[in-house]
Design a protein around this motif. Structure first.
Motif, PDB file in Angstrom:
ATOM      1  N   ARG A 171      -5.574   8.257   2.180  1.00 33.17           N
ATOM      2  CA  ARG A 171      -6.041   8.589   0.835  1.00 33.17           C
ATOM      3  C   ARG A 171      -5.173   7.954  -0.242  1.00 33.17           C
ATOM      4  N   ARG A 172      -3.985   7.517   0.157  1.00 33.87           N
ATOM      5  CA  ARG A 172      -3.045   6.954  -0.816  1.00 33.87           C
ATOM      6  C   ARG A 172      -2.297   5.799  -0.160  1.00 33.87           C
ATOM      7  N   ILE A 173      -1.954   4.788  -0.951  1.00 34.83           N
ATOM      8  CA  ILE A 173      -1.097   3.709  -0.471  1.00 34.83           C
ATOM      9  C   ILE A 173       0.063   3.577  -1.445  1.00 34.83           C
ATOM     10  N   GLY A 174       1.280   3.712  -0.916  1.00 28.55           N
ATOM     11  CA  GLY A 174       2.486   3.612  -1.731  1.00 28.55           C
ATOM     12  C   GLY A 174       3.135   2.249  -1.566  1.00 28.55           C
ATOM     13  N   PHE A 175       3.686   1.749  -2.651  1.00 27.47           N
ATOM     14  CA  PHE A 175       4.380   0.455  -2.661  1.00 27.47           C
ATOM     15  C   PHE A 175       5.821   0.701  -3.098  1.00 27.47           C
ATOM     16  N   LEU A 176       6.769   0.355  -2.266  1.00 27.87           N
ATOM     17  CA  LEU A 176       8.180   0.650  -2.524  1.00 27.87           C
ATOM     18  C   LEU A 176       9.007  -0.622  -2.559  1.00 27.87           C
ATOM     19  N   ARG A 177       9.758  -0.796  -3.630  1.00 33.24           N
ATOM     20  CA  ARG A 177      10.703  -1.916  -3.714  1.00 33.24           C
ATOM     21  C   ARG A 177      11.977  -1.553  -2.952  1.00 33.24           C
ATOM     22  N   HIS A 178      12.621  -2.543  -2.356  1.00 31.58           N
ATOM     23  CA  HIS A 178      13.877  -2.303  -1.646  1.00 31.58           C
ATOM     24  C   HIS A 178      14.979  -1.843  -2.601  1.00 31.58           C
ATOM     25  N   GLY A 179      16.043  -1.278  -2.036  1.00 25.50           N
ATOM     26  CA  GLY A 179      17.156  -0.791  -2.836  1.00 25.50           C
ATOM     27  C   GLY A 179      18.109  -1.895  -3.270  1.00 25.50           C
ATOM     28  N   ASN A 180      19.127  -1.498  -3.986  1.00 29.69           N
ATOM     29  CA  ASN A 180      20.149  -2.412  -4.492  1.00 29.69           C
ATOM     30  C   ASN A 180      20.796  -3.199  -3.355  1.00 29.69           C
ATOM     31  N   THR A 181      21.107  -4.474  -3.608  1.00 29.04           N
ATOM     32  CA  THR A 181      21.658  -5.327  -2.556  1.00 29.04           C
ATOM     33  C   THR A 181      23.009  -5.918  -2.957  1.00 29.04           C
ATOM     34  N   GLU A 208      14.873  -0.470  -8.533  1.00 25.39           N
ATOM     35  CA  GLU A 208      15.273  -0.444  -7.133  1.00 25.39           C
ATOM     36  C   GLU A 208      14.856   0.869  -6.464  1.00 25.39           C
ATOM     37  N   ALA A 209      14.276   0.748  -5.264  1.00 21.04           N
ATOM     38  CA  ALA A 209      13.822   1.900  -4.477  1.00 21.04           C
ATOM     39  C   ALA A 209      12.859   2.785  -5.269  1.00 21.04           C
ATOM     40  N   GLU A 210      12.027   2.147  -6.069  1.00 19.30           N
ATOM     41  CA  GLU A 210      10.933   2.815  -6.762  1.00 19.30           C
ATOM     42  C   GLU A 210       9.675   1.993  -6.558  1.00 19.30           C
ATOM     43  N   GLY A 211       8.557   2.484  -7.041  1.00 16.33           N
ATOM     44  CA  GLY A 211       7.339   1.723  -6.808  1.00 16.33           C
ATOM     45  C   GLY A 211       6.109   2.355  -7.400  1.00 16.33           C
ATOM     46  N   TYR A 212       4.989   2.222  -6.685  1.00 11.28           N
ATOM     47  CA  TYR A 212       3.690   2.598  -7.225  1.00 11.28           C
ATOM     48  C   TYR A 212       2.867   3.345  -6.168  1.00 11.28           C
ATOM     49  N   LEU A 213       1.965   4.177  -6.654  1.00 11.22           N
ATOM     50  CA  LEU A 213       1.036   4.873  -5.775  1.00 11.22           C
ATOM     51  C   LEU A 213      -0.381   4.545  -6.203  1.00 11.22           C
ATOM     52  N   VAL A 214      -1.173   4.039  -5.266  1.00  9.95           N
ATOM     53  CA  VAL A 214      -2.599   3.813  -5.482  1.00  9.95           C
ATOM     54  C   VAL A 214      -3.328   4.975  -4.812  1.00  9.95           C
ATOM     55  N   ASP A 215      -4.004   5.788  -5.611  1.00 11.15           N
ATOM     56  CA  ASP A 215      -4.666   6.994  -5.121  1.00 11.15           C
ATOM     57  C   ASP A 215      -6.184   6.770  -5.115  1.00 11.15           C
ATOM     58  N   PHE A 216      -6.779   6.793  -3.921  1.00 11.33           N
ATOM     59  CA  PHE A 216      -8.208   6.523  -3.802  1.00 11.33           C
ATOM     60  C   PHE A 216      -9.061   7.688  -4.287  1.00 11.33           C
ATOM     61  N   ASP A 217      -8.546   8.910  -4.179  1.00 10.39           N
ATOM     62  CA  ASP A 217      -9.320  10.075  -4.614  1.00 10.39           C
ATOM     63  C   ASP A 217      -9.512  10.089  -6.123  1.00 10.39           C
TER      64      ASP A 217
END
Length: 246
Positions: free
Chosen positions: A43-53, A222-231
């Motif tokens: 129902r949801r797809i999350g996109f996460l960026r990697h953390g600090n390097t 860093e270590a944040e991102g987006y949520l695509v919610d189909f509902d």
């Protein structure tokens, strides 16, 4: 602080400008008729960026710093917990920094490396423009005043969006989930928001909806991102609690 929209009028003008290009925003990923069938159970797809390097002369070898490890853990314990259950497989860029972020974010999941998710596949052209603009919202790349650079980024970001969406659909066709869950994609800025836009486009979201501004106008931390919610057919930004206090 998140950099959000300045107004729907600016969004509309940008949308028209991109749509007129050879690989414009609206053409990144065409709607997929069988998309809903492919995402049954997700129902949801999350996109996460990697953390600090830590710095490295070779991009591929950049490891997470201790700060980056803590960021990944915090992400998993905050918005990660809120979005459980997870799909048993996480789609991950094979770069060490993204693989480690994914393991810390969700220690129990199996990782499926997807080569096309690595931002190094966009070198050298994409990397050269990235060195010029840096970590900035997607819109800064799509509105680049240099026409040659702008058209190149339209092509590269559009290709990344299409390849990511194709990988997601193919994966979900092969790995059905028995319960509503969240599928996670772990990758890189600035390419993740382009994948978000492409996925929402493929899913048939209303491209004039204000939630598209989240992916266009937010600088992915860093270590944040987006949520695509189909509902709800919406996009929202996922922020770590410690970053909300800054």
């Amino acid at each position: 602080m998140l950099r959000m929209k300045k107004g729907s009028a600016r969004f509309a003008s940008v949308f028209i400008q991109l749509a007129s290009s050879c690989r414009g925003f609206q053409d990144w990923v065409a709607p997929i008729p069988a998309f809903k069938d492919a995402t049954v159970g997700v129902r949801r797809i999350g996109f996460l960026r990697h953390g600090n390097t830590l710095p490295s002369s070779i991009d591929w070898e950049r490891p997470l710093s201790e700060i980056g490890r803590q960021q990944a853990i915090e992400a998993g314990q905050s918005f990660g917990k809120e979005l459980e259950p997870f799909h048993p497989f996480l789609l991950v860029s094979p770069a060490p920094r993204t693989m480690e972020t994914a393991r810390l974010f969700c220690p129990t999941a199996s990782l499926l490396p997807i080569q096309s998710l690595y931002d190094g596949t966009m070198q050298p052209g994409g990397s050269a423009i990235f060195r010029k603009i840096g970590y900035a919202p997607l819109l800064d790349y799509l509105e680049n005043e240099n026409q040659q650079e702008r058209e190149l980024m339209h092509q590269l970001l559009g290709a990344y969006a299409r390849e990511t969406t194709t990988a997601i659909v193919n994966h979900l066709k092969e790995t059905k989930s028995s319960e509503d869950c969240t599928l996670w994609i772990v990758g890189h800025a600035i390419y993740l928001p382009s994948a978000v836009v492409g996925l929402a486009q493929a899913a048939g979201f209303d491209s004039e909806d204000d939630s598209f501004q989240v992916a266009l106008s937010t600088s992915t931390h860093e270590a944040e991102g987006y949520l695509v919610d189909f509902d709800t057919q919406s996009i929202r930004y996922l922020q770590r609690p410690s970053n909300q206090k800054q």
